[in-house]
Design an enzyme around this catalytic site. Structure first.
Site, mmCIF file in Angstrom:
data_model
loop_
_atom_site.group_PDB
_atom_site.id
_atom_site.type_symbol
_atom_site.label_atom_id
_atom_site.label_comp_id
_atom_site.label_asym_id
_atom_site.label_seq_id
_atom_site.Cartn_x
_atom_site.Cartn_y
_atom_site.Cartn_z
ATOM 1 N N CYS A 137 37.760 -7.105 -27.604
ATOM 2 C CA CYS A 137 38.130 -8.512 -27.720
ATOM 3 C C CYS A 137 39.157 -8.906 -26.659
ATOM 4 O O CYS A 137 38.857 -8.868 -25.468
ATOM 5 C CB CYS A 137 38.602 -8.825 -29.142
ATOM 6 S SG CYS A 137 38.561 -10.608 -29.511
ATOM 7 N N LYS A 158 36.702 -22.002 -31.921
ATOM 8 C CA LYS A 158 36.690 -20.572 -32.173
ATOM 9 C C LYS A 158 35.284 -20.106 -32.549
ATOM 10 O O LYS A 158 34.638 -20.695 -33.420
ATOM 11 C CB LYS A 158 37.663 -20.242 -33.310
ATOM 12 C CG LYS A 158 37.776 -18.756 -33.630
ATOM 13 C CD LYS A 158 38.783 -18.516 -34.759
ATOM 14 C CE LYS A 158 38.922 -17.035 -35.090
ATOM 15 N NZ LYS A 158 39.890 -16.790 -36.181
ATOM 16 N N SER A 187 35.135 -13.036 -33.457
ATOM 17 C CA SER A 187 36.317 -13.783 -33.891
ATOM 18 C C SER A 187 37.216 -13.975 -32.683
ATOM 19 O O SER A 187 38.125 -13.187 -32.438
ATOM 20 C CB SER A 187 37.056 -13.020 -35.002
ATOM 21 O OG SER A 187 38.215 -13.732 -35.416
ATOM 22 N N HIS A 229 33.600 -7.478 -32.400
ATOM 23 C CA HIS A 229 34.338 -6.601 -33.319
ATOM 24 C C HIS A 229 33.425 -5.757 -34.203
ATOM 25 O O HIS A 229 33.451 -5.884 -35.432
ATOM 26 C CB HIS A 229 35.269 -7.438 -34.201
ATOM 27 C CG HIS A 229 36.459 -7.990 -33.496
ATOM 28 N ND1 HIS A 229 37.559 -7.227 -33.171
ATOM 29 C CD2 HIS A 229 36.723 -9.245 -33.051
ATOM 30 C CE1 HIS A 229 38.456 -7.977 -32.564
ATOM 31 N NE2 HIS A 229 37.970 -9.201 -32.471
ATOM 32 N N GLU A 231 33.998 -2.933 -35.034
ATOM 33 C CA GLU A 231 34.860 -2.078 -35.863
ATOM 34 C C GLU A 231 35.306 -2.754 -37.163
ATOM 35 O O GLU A 231 35.880 -2.085 -38.037
ATOM 36 C CB GLU A 231 36.096 -1.649 -35.062
ATOM 37 C CG GLU A 231 37.246 -2.639 -35.037
ATOM 38 C CD GLU A 231 37.082 -3.818 -34.091
ATOM 39 O OE1 GLU A 231 38.023 -4.622 -33.956
ATOM 40 O OE2 GLU A 231 35.992 -3.941 -33.476
ATOM 41 N N ARG A 243 43.628 -16.342 -43.897
ATOM 42 C CA ARG A 243 44.874 -16.376 -43.134
ATOM 43 C C ARG A 243 45.001 -17.676 -42.362
ATOM 44 O O ARG A 243 46.061 -18.320 -42.360
ATOM 45 C CB ARG A 243 44.907 -15.191 -42.169
ATOM 46 C CG ARG A 243 46.110 -15.136 -41.243
ATOM 47 C CD ARG A 243 45.813 -14.273 -40.034
ATOM 48 N NE ARG A 243 44.763 -14.854 -39.197
ATOM 49 C CZ ARG A 243 44.107 -14.185 -38.257
ATOM 50 N NH1 ARG A 243 44.351 -12.903 -38.049
ATOM 51 N NH2 ARG A 243 43.171 -14.800 -37.526
#
Length: 290
Positions: A137, A158, A187, A229, A231, A243
């Site tokens: 990222c 985003k 993300s 991502h 992971e 969040r």
């Protein structure tokens, strides 16, 4: 199998899963991997990446690292002090490979990031000393800027969700087994211009319509660039959404190309492919340097 710092919470979990190996660090022929962890949720990131590295078919010895100038806002300072080493403490050591995570600094100019000088040093060191480095990222954007002079490009909104990645280079060892397409969590607020990549002789190995380039191989700089991502755990995107809502940021639920933890088997395959590269690079090193 993986060897982790003694007492690390992730070690207890992976030990119960039969994925840890006991032994003195530095012994045997395990691949020495440094994880430069810049993510806010340190323990979740440690566990996710350690699990993938442990399942990669190689013995791995993992060292946790943060830049010397890194000052966490959310991480437990006691956790960092006990389990992490600062970059100046390890830069003279030998590592077979590095993993450098993303960081929540995408909207800042690179030079405004507190640890940018050290990030440049890490990327330069890795180019000369590590068999392969996996940048994830923001770290992938940073490495591309440092190694190739390519700027990141802020997205209109985003890119957030699980998107279908189309494999453009099925013959690459990094995409082996992934098939013609695979899902990956995305993300990020920024991407890279594929025209700029082409001007440097680079091209995406995989990309999505929503997020653009997902995976780029830059062998001249010993760099594997994963802009997304794989992971992530099953709940990471949902936690990020909560969040952002709590912080009052514009947010929408993650868009899901496939339901559930659909990317997990592809993540395992990709990390196995990357570790195979690290192992192959070590095999090519002169015996005196190994």
């Amino acid at each position: 199998m993986i060897t982790l710092p003694s007492g690390l919470p992730a070690a207890r979990i992976l030990d119960a899963e039969g994925l840890t190996r006991t032994g003195r660090p530095g012994s045997g022929r395990a691949l020495r991997i440094a994880l430069v962890n810049l993510m806010p949720r340190k323990e979740a990131t440690e566990l996710a990446l350690a699990r993938l590295l442990a399942g990669g078919g190689c013995d791995v010895e993992l060292t946790l690292v943060v830049p010397g100038s890194y000052a966490p806002r959310t991480a437990n300072p006691a956790h960092l002090a006990r389990f992490y080493r600062r970059w100046p403490q390890v830069r003279d050591e030998a590592f077979d490979g590095l993993v450098v995570t993303g960081a929540p600094v995408e909207t800042l100019p690179f030079t405004d990031v507190v640890y940018w000088r050290e990030m440049r040093e890490i990327v330069t060191w890795a180019r000369a000393n590590a068999g392969s480095t996996l940048y994830i990222c923001w770290a992938a954007q940073a490495a591309l800027n440092i190694n190739r002079g390519i700027p990141k490009t802020l997205l209109p909104a985003k890119a957030f969700g699980v998107f279908e990645q189309h494999v453009l280079a099925p013959a690459s060892p990094l995409t082996m087994g992934l098939g013609p397409r695979f899902p990956a969590p995305v993300s990020r607020h920024a991407g890279v211009c594929e025209t700029a990549l082409a001007a440097c002789g680079l091209a995406p190995l995989a990309r999505s319509a929503e997020g653009g380039a997902c995976l780029v191989d830059d062998p001249d700089n010993r760099a594997v660039l994963m802009f997304d991502h794989l992971e992530y755990d099953a709940d990471t995107l949902a936690l990020e959404y909560e969040r952002d809502l709590a912080a009052g940021k514009p947010a929408h639920p993650p868009l899901m190309a496939r339901p559930g933890w659909s990317w997990r088997p592809y993540a395992a395959l990709f990390f196995r492919n990357w570790l195979d590269r690290v192992e192959a690079c070590r095999a090519l090193r002169p015996a005196a340097a190994a």
